[in-house]
Design a protein around this motif. Sequence first.
Motif, mmCIF file in Angstrom:
data_model
loop_
_atom_site.group_PDB
_atom_site.id
_atom_site.type_symbol
_atom_site.label_atom_id
_atom_site.label_comp_id
_atom_site.label_asym_id
_atom_site.label_seq_id
_atom_site.Cartn_x
_atom_site.Cartn_y
_atom_site.Cartn_z
ATOM 1 N N ILE A 18 0.835 -1.202 0.000
ATOM 2 C CA ILE A 18 0.000 0.000 0.000
ATOM 3 C C ILE A 18 0.874 1.257 0.000
ATOM 4 C CG2 ILE A 18 -1.594 1.374 1.409
ATOM 5 C CD1 ILE A 18 -3.031 -1.159 2.169
ATOM 6 N N ASN A 19 1.951 1.239 0.767
ATOM 7 C CA ASN A 19 2.862 2.390 0.793
ATOM 8 C C ASN A 19 3.480 2.643 -0.579
ATOM 9 O OD1 ASN A 19 2.418 2.928 3.499
ATOM 10 N ND2 ASN A 19 4.153 1.706 4.204
ATOM 11 N N GLU A 20 3.843 1.577 -1.286
ATOM 12 C CA GLU A 20 4.408 1.740 -2.627
ATOM 13 C C GLU A 20 3.363 2.299 -3.591
ATOM 14 O OE1 GLU A 20 6.465 -0.970 -6.163
ATOM 15 O OE2 GLU A 20 6.717 -1.532 -4.056
ATOM 16 N N HIS A 21 2.141 1.824 -3.466
ATOM 17 C CA HIS A 21 1.077 2.332 -4.332
ATOM 18 C C HIS A 21 0.808 3.805 -4.047
ATOM 19 C CE1 HIS A 21 -3.291 2.913 -5.403
ATOM 20 N NE2 HIS A 21 -2.828 2.413 -6.524
ATOM 21 N N GLN A 22 0.893 4.212 -2.786
ATOM 22 C CA GLN A 22 0.650 5.604 -2.415
ATOM 23 C C GLN A 22 1.686 6.548 -3.035
ATOM 24 O OE1 GLN A 22 -1.497 7.212 0.479
ATOM 25 N NE2 GLN A 22 -2.818 5.739 -0.552
ATOM 26 N N GLN A 23 2.899 6.053 -3.238
ATOM 27 C CA GLN A 23 3.957 6.894 -3.798
ATOM 28 C C GLN A 23 3.663 7.315 -5.234
ATOM 29 O OE1 GLN A 23 7.622 4.696 -3.315
ATOM 30 N NE2 GLN A 23 7.429 4.630 -1.071
ATOM 31 N N ASN A 24 2.811 6.591 -5.934
ATOM 32 C CA ASN A 24 2.493 6.904 -7.328
ATOM 33 C C ASN A 24 1.243 7.779 -7.456
ATOM 34 O OD1 ASN A 24 3.075 6.652 -10.137
ATOM 35 N ND2 ASN A 24 1.445 5.127 -10.334
ATOM 36 N N CYS A 32 -15.284 -1.329 -12.946
ATOM 37 C CA CYS A 32 -14.039 -0.581 -13.148
ATOM 38 C C CYS A 32 -13.806 0.309 -11.936
ATOM 39 C CB CYS A 32 -14.132 0.248 -14.432
ATOM 40 S SG CYS A 32 -12.709 1.310 -14.712
ATOM 41 N N ILE A 33 -12.641 0.172 -11.297
ATOM 42 C CA ILE A 33 -12.333 0.938 -10.095
ATOM 43 C C ILE A 33 -11.168 1.879 -10.381
ATOM 44 C CG2 ILE A 33 -11.526 0.781 -7.700
ATOM 45 C CD1 ILE A 33 -13.033 -1.778 -7.410
ATOM 46 N N ASP A 34 -11.266 3.082 -9.866
ATOM 47 C CA ASP A 34 -10.215 4.091 -10.018
ATOM 48 C C ASP A 34 -8.865 3.478 -9.623
ATOM 49 O OD1 ASP A 34 -8.438 6.303 -9.560
ATOM 50 O OD2 ASP A 34 -10.185 7.613 -9.423
ATOM 51 N N PRO A 35 -7.857 3.536 -10.523
ATOM 52 C CA PRO A 35 -6.551 2.922 -10.198
ATOM 53 C C PRO A 35 -5.854 3.546 -9.006
ATOM 54 C CG PRO A 35 -6.437 4.204 -12.236
ATOM 55 C CD PRO A 35 -7.884 4.111 -11.864
ATOM 56 N N ARG A 36 -6.377 4.657 -8.484
ATOM 57 C CA ARG A 36 -5.813 5.236 -7.263
ATOM 58 C C ARG A 36 -6.338 4.542 -6.015
ATOM 59 N NH1 ARG A 36 -7.440 11.324 -8.613
ATOM 60 N NH2 ARG A 36 -9.210 10.153 -9.466
ATOM 61 N N GLN A 37 -7.305 3.636 -6.184
ATOM 62 C CA GLN A 37 -7.893 2.935 -5.047
ATOM 63 C C GLN A 37 -7.712 1.424 -5.107
ATOM 64 O OE1 GLN A 37 -12.009 4.181 -5.084
ATOM 65 N NE2 GLN A 37 -11.576 6.069 -3.974
ATOM 66 N N ILE A 38 -7.112 0.923 -6.157
ATOM 67 C CA ILE A 38 -6.937 -0.518 -6.294
ATOM 68 C C ILE A 38 -5.616 -0.800 -6.996
ATOM 69 C CG2 ILE A 38 -8.165 -0.649 -8.513
ATOM 70 C CD1 ILE A 38 -9.306 -3.346 -7.598
ATOM 71 N N PHE A 39 -4.979 -1.881 -6.625
ATOM 72 C CA PHE A 39 -3.745 -2.278 -7.308
ATOM 73 C C PHE A 39 -3.605 -3.791 -7.272
ATOM 74 C CE2 PHE A 39 -2.545 -1.418 -2.890
ATOM 75 C CZ PHE A 39 -1.807 -2.544 -2.546
ATOM 76 N N LEU A 40 -2.707 -4.280 -8.112
ATOM 77 C CA LEU A 40 -2.452 -5.714 -8.241
ATOM 78 C C LEU A 40 -1.008 -5.985 -7.872
ATOM 79 C CD1 LEU A 40 -3.660 -8.460 -9.264
ATOM 80 C CD2 LEU A 40 -2.724 -7.880 -11.509
ATOM 81 N N VAL A 41 -0.772 -7.072 -7.153
ATOM 82 C CA VAL A 41 0.580 -7.491 -6.783
ATOM 83 C C VAL A 41 0.900 -8.789 -7.521
ATOM 84 C CG1 VAL A 41 2.135 -8.129 -4.901
ATOM 85 C CG2 VAL A 41 0.336 -6.429 -4.514
#
Length: 463
Positions: A25-31, A136-145
């Motif tokens: 989550i921290n890495e996603h927040q950096q973007n 479809c979810i805003d890419p600022r609220q969801i990510f894939l690992v």
Amino acid sequence: MAIIRDRSFMADDGTVPIELLISCINEHQQNLTRLNKLDEYYRGEHLILERPDSQTGLPNNKLVANHAKYITDIAVGYVLGNPVKYDNVDLIVDLYKELDISSHDSEIGKDLSIFGVGRELYYLSSDDVPVPKVTCIDPRQIFLVVDDTVEYKSMFGVHYYERMDIDGKPDGYKVFVYTDTTITEYVTDELDGGYELVGSQEHYWGAVPVVEFWNNEEQMGDFEGVLTLIDAYNALASDRLNDKDQFVDAILKIWGVSLGDDEAEASQTIQLLKKLKVLELPSSEAGADWLTKQLNEEQVEVLRNALKSDIHEFSMVPDLTDKNFAANASGVAMKYKLFGMEQLAVTKERYFKQGLRERLEMFGRMLGVKGQRVDTSKVQITMTRNLPVNDLEVAQLINLLIDRVSDETLISLLSFVDDPAAEIKKVRAQRKEAAKRQQAAFGMPFDDSDRVTDKDEDDGNEK
């Protein structure tokens, strides 16, 4: 873009440790800074609006020419304006129609054009008979690992967002973690710790129910590469209007005459000048003229056109309002003018189809769980450009190719025909009915023994 981690960080039972979840989550927040900026530009919140006001009272216009929105809307309409077509997968096509998947495709295409990535979440509806659905979810609220192998296989997906209290004020976060077998929900006051487990349940998608779409290999938005040009265009347009305002607010320069002995008298004289529009000078040595700023409109217009041209050139989305896009241009001429955008569309289509195939596999697995076996490996995906069509040209072409190309292929060229095979059946039925009426008019019995049946068409025989 997907976050990469070693699969060994996962727990032995397949769950996601809190430490790993917080790290991702921290890495996603950096973007998010980059993604927020791209979203702001699409919505018209450009850098020019942050320009500080003048401290000297000079005009300070802040004009926004929203090329970012234009580029995205045209690119998405060109590639996804016509619904994607699927062959050899009737069960999923029927389900797609119920879900209005074409509208969903446009939504994911818009995210791709703005952010460079788009992400889908798959779930089952809460109906008495659950139906597989996708959102479809805003890419600022969801990510894939994904793992760090060459295959980049999905490990888990995370959907998180602020929760609100009864007054609509932020009150911590909800976090959902999706693995290939479970959905786990947490609540937390801060994303960097203090996670409280709410619950966990199994799902039946057979894989991580999150799919990531790419806009291109670099995962860049369509207007991301021309942001500086858009800023320069806005600054030029704003300064051009500032110059106009200053020209209107020109200073009247007077010599050889006094408007009054004190400030009050001079002010009264000025008001009379504004009202009567007449200035009387006492002698030939007195005079008056305007102190104005010289404007070079030609140079400004050349620079404006150059910036506008560069924006469209480097984004590869042409200016369709340009005089070069004449209404009477032939289909071939139009294709040459759209050659740059076609290269952009080819790249977008290639990566979009990869995501569509993952979506097909997800729905195929879910239908298999419900006892409806679907083979998605042989599905043909067709994406048609959304272009004005000259049906007269097409009709002339069809007339030249009769007896050289199959009827179904020829009819498929017509923009107003959605199902060529069904259209052929309608034409044959219409001809049969016309022949029947004609024979009846002449008192002749109607004989349909020489008709071609669907089965005969498949066998290539005529009866």
